[in-house]
Design an enzyme around this catalytic site. Structure first.
Site, PDB file in Angstrom:
ATOM      1  N   CYS A  83      96.533  38.367  90.431  1.00 49.27           N
ATOM      2  CA  CYS A  83      96.425  38.043  92.501  1.00 49.27           C
ATOM      3  C   CYS A  83      96.453  36.232  92.095  1.00 49.27           C
ATOM      4  O   CYS A  83      95.946  35.042  91.721  1.00 49.27           O
ATOM      5  CB  CYS A  83      95.190  37.942  92.411  1.00 49.27           C
ATOM      6  SG  CYS A  83      94.213  37.180  93.707  1.00 49.27           S
ATOM      7  N   TYR A 115     102.773  38.271 102.604  1.00 48.06           N
ATOM      8  CA  TYR A 115     101.993  39.348 102.741  1.00 48.06           C
ATOM      9  C   TYR A 115     102.104  40.109 104.146  1.00 48.06           C
ATOM     10  O   TYR A 115     102.262  41.327 104.572  1.00 48.06           O
ATOM     11  CB  TYR A 115     100.323  39.409 102.381  1.00 48.06           C
ATOM     12  CG  TYR A 115     100.103  38.456 101.212  1.00 48.06           C
ATOM     13  CD1 TYR A 115      99.418  40.377 100.375  1.00 48.06           C
ATOM     14  CD2 TYR A 115     100.062  37.800 100.722  1.00 48.06           C
ATOM     15  CE1 TYR A 115      99.224  40.192  99.124  1.00 48.06           C
ATOM     16  CE2 TYR A 115      99.896  37.671  99.352  1.00 48.06           C
ATOM     17  CZ  TYR A 115      99.222  38.982  99.037  1.00 48.06           C
ATOM     18  OH  TYR A 115      98.429  38.634  97.420  1.00 48.06           O
TER      19      TYR A 115
END
Length: 342
Positions: A51, A182
């Site tokens: 992450c 994203y």
């Protein structure tokens, strides 16, 4: 269609991607004003090498030398909708917290917790309750509230004279780059994707122009701003270029940013936190709505990360008046097969 993802509190709607930015904002501070004073050994940082938001905390913890006062639990790279899990540990249970699902620490404090179970998170070991998952504040607090426990020679990642400029750079990097990739990857229609794509590469061009003249983003040493940009750049060719359709150019085709990223990667505390295998597994397996076959690509070639970058010519001192961190703790080393070959 709306889908949730516990990995970074995101969801997709028709059109533009939106991020859930409501985090647990309790802070661990020197004076304990939120009920959680800084105490060596009391808290456990739960992160995942896959992450980018958690990778920031791994880097800052290393640079500041907080390993001995803030223990680390690492989740595996894949999970289902319920939670990140400690599947890398014996019996798939965290040896300190005694749990398999990170969500158990969230529910212990908030039995009806309604949001995504995210990393990084800090857990209060005595109670087993999550304290905070506010990743943006966490690293700033590591630099300020935990200063008493920094290693000798720790760099000043958030120096007061530069905070306004660091904050301004961080704001643009977050909206246009960290979150921008994203917005490309989870765009719900063509127009939203193209708008996100254009915004991303306008910002990357701005960063290239800025970094053509100076070695680091703010001032002449590494700061919080460099940490935040690095964790996106180091994932760019491995996942964002293909998986998220951020494909105008690879990072390795952007000369200034590629040299800048290699400079940081080769700096102790940065590249030694990066696990490319877990990064690719996470994005290509967990994001099944984007990659329904869950096939993980073999590439890209990672050998270029250790090639000379030439950024020393711009001057700057990576750690200012400080020193590099020592090598990672043996238990926290990234397997050689998961990193870029030197």
């Amino acid at each position: 269609m709306t889908t949730s993802s516990s990995n970074d509190a995101t969801y997709v709607e028709p059109g533009e991607f939106k991020r859930d930015t409501n985090y647990i904002t309790t802070r661990i501070t020197a004076d304990g004003r939120d009920g959680y004073p800084v105490e060596p050994g009391r808290y456990r940082l739960v992160a995942a090498r896959a992450c980018p938001w958690a990778n920031r905390t791994l880097i800052v913890r290393r640079l500041l030398g907080l390993e001995d006062v803030l223990s680390l639990g690492l989740c595996g790279p894949t999970h289902d909708k319920r939670s990140w899990t400690f599947d890398l540990d014996p019996g798939e249970v965290d040896p300190v917290l005694g749990i398999h699902f990170l969500r158990d620490a969230y529910l212990k404090r908030y039995p009806d917790y309604p949001r995504g179970i995210t990393v990084p998170a800090v857990v209060d070991v005595p109670t087993g309750q999550v304290v905070t998952n506010d990743y943006a504040q966490l690293t700033l607090d590591f630099s300020t509230e935990w200063a008493k426990f920094h290693r000798e020679g720790a760099p000043r990642l958030y120096p007061e004279p530069l905070r306004a400029e660091i904050d301004a750079v961080n704001k643009r990097v977050y909206t246009e780059v960290n979150n921008g990739v994203y917005r490309c990857g989870f765009a719900g229609d063509q127009n939203a994707y193209e708008a996100a794509y254009d915004r991303l590469f306008i910002a990357l061009d701005w960063l290239s122009d800025r970094l053509a003249k100076q070695r680091y983003l703010v001032g002449d040493t590494i700061t919080e701003a460099d940490v935040r940009l690095f964790t996106t750049l180091v994932r760019f060719d491995a996942v964002y270029h293909g998986h998220f359709k951020c494909n105008r150019r690879k990072l390795s085709e952007l000369p200034v940013l590629w040299a800048y990223a290699r400079d940081l990667f080769q700096t102790p505390g940065f590249g030694d936190t990066v696990d490319f295998v877990q990064i690719k597994q996470h994005y290509y397996i967990v994001h099944a709505d984007i990659n329904p076959t869950r096939v993980v690509p073999k590439g890209p070639d990672l050998s270029g990360w250790w090639t000379p970058h030439g950024r020393e010519a711009l001057g700057g001192r990576p750690f200012g008046d400080g020193t590099p961190p020592p090598p990672p703790l043996p238990a926290e080393r990234v397997p050689a097969a998961h990193s870029a070959p030197a």
